[in-house]
Design a protein around this motif. Structure first.
Motif, mmCIF file in Angstrom:
data_model
loop_
_atom_site.group_PDB
_atom_site.id
_atom_site.type_symbol
_atom_site.label_atom_id
_atom_site.label_comp_id
_atom_site.label_asym_id
_atom_site.label_seq_id
_atom_site.Cartn_x
_atom_site.Cartn_y
_atom_site.Cartn_z
ATOM 1 N N GLN A 134 39.761 -33.539 -17.741
ATOM 2 C CA GLN A 134 40.388 -32.338 -17.184
ATOM 3 C C GLN A 134 39.822 -32.013 -15.808
ATOM 4 N N GLY A 135 38.523 -32.242 -15.629
ATOM 5 C CA GLY A 135 37.909 -32.018 -14.322
ATOM 6 C C GLY A 135 38.493 -32.933 -13.262
ATOM 7 N N LEU A 136 38.735 -34.203 -13.639
ATOM 8 C CA LEU A 136 39.333 -35.144 -12.689
ATOM 9 C C LEU A 136 40.776 -34.765 -12.353
ATOM 10 N N ILE A 137 41.519 -34.290 -13.341
ATOM 11 C CA ILE A 137 42.904 -33.865 -13.083
ATOM 12 C C ILE A 137 42.917 -32.655 -12.157
ATOM 13 N N ARG A 138 42.006 -31.713 -12.369
ATOM 14 C CA ARG A 138 41.918 -30.551 -11.464
ATOM 15 C C ARG A 138 41.540 -30.981 -10.052
ATOM 16 N N LEU A 139 40.624 -31.950 -9.949
ATOM 17 C CA LEU A 139 40.227 -32.459 -8.644
ATOM 18 C C LEU A 139 41.402 -33.142 -7.941
#
Length: 117
Positions: A100-105
């Motif tokens: 999820q952090g990578l998708i937000r990034l």
């Protein structure tokens, strides 16, 4: 002065001079309805709209193919990119929180580059 209470089907009613004195001593205060603050309708808008290296190309493409078709195409591209990120996370053994952090990034980078203009 004693309060006179008469039997009635309504509890708590005042009769006689006590009631007249009570109403004479109370000031009438006009009731003013509270005004709600005026708020504009919320809009999901990119703060970097029109900025970024790819923003002009995105705007021209949207104007050429139409907003509805453009949003469908954008949705498919975002879904495909999210799947690629998910597959990458599986291959390196990252958990769902990191995914999820990578998708937000990726979303932040897309806004910064102008893909979401």
């Amino acid at each position: 002065m004693a309060a006179s209470v008469s039997p009635s089907p309504f509890l708590g009613t005042w009769v006689g001079e006590d009631r007249a004195l009570f109403h004479a001593n109370t000031a009438t205060v006009p009731i003013v309805p509270a005004k709600r603050p005026v708020r504009g309708s919320p809009m999901m808008k990119n703060v970097n709209e029109g900025k970024g290296i790819f923003a002009p190309a995105v705007v021209v493409t949207r104007n050429i193919i139409g907003k509805k078709r453009f949003n469908q195409l954008r949705g498919k591209a975002i879904a495909l990119h999210s799947q690629v990120i998910a597959e990458f996370c599986k291959s390196i053994g990252a958990d769902s929180k990191q995914r999820q952090g990578l998708i937000r990034l990726a979303k932040k980078n897309g806004e910064w580059l102008g893909f979401l203009a």
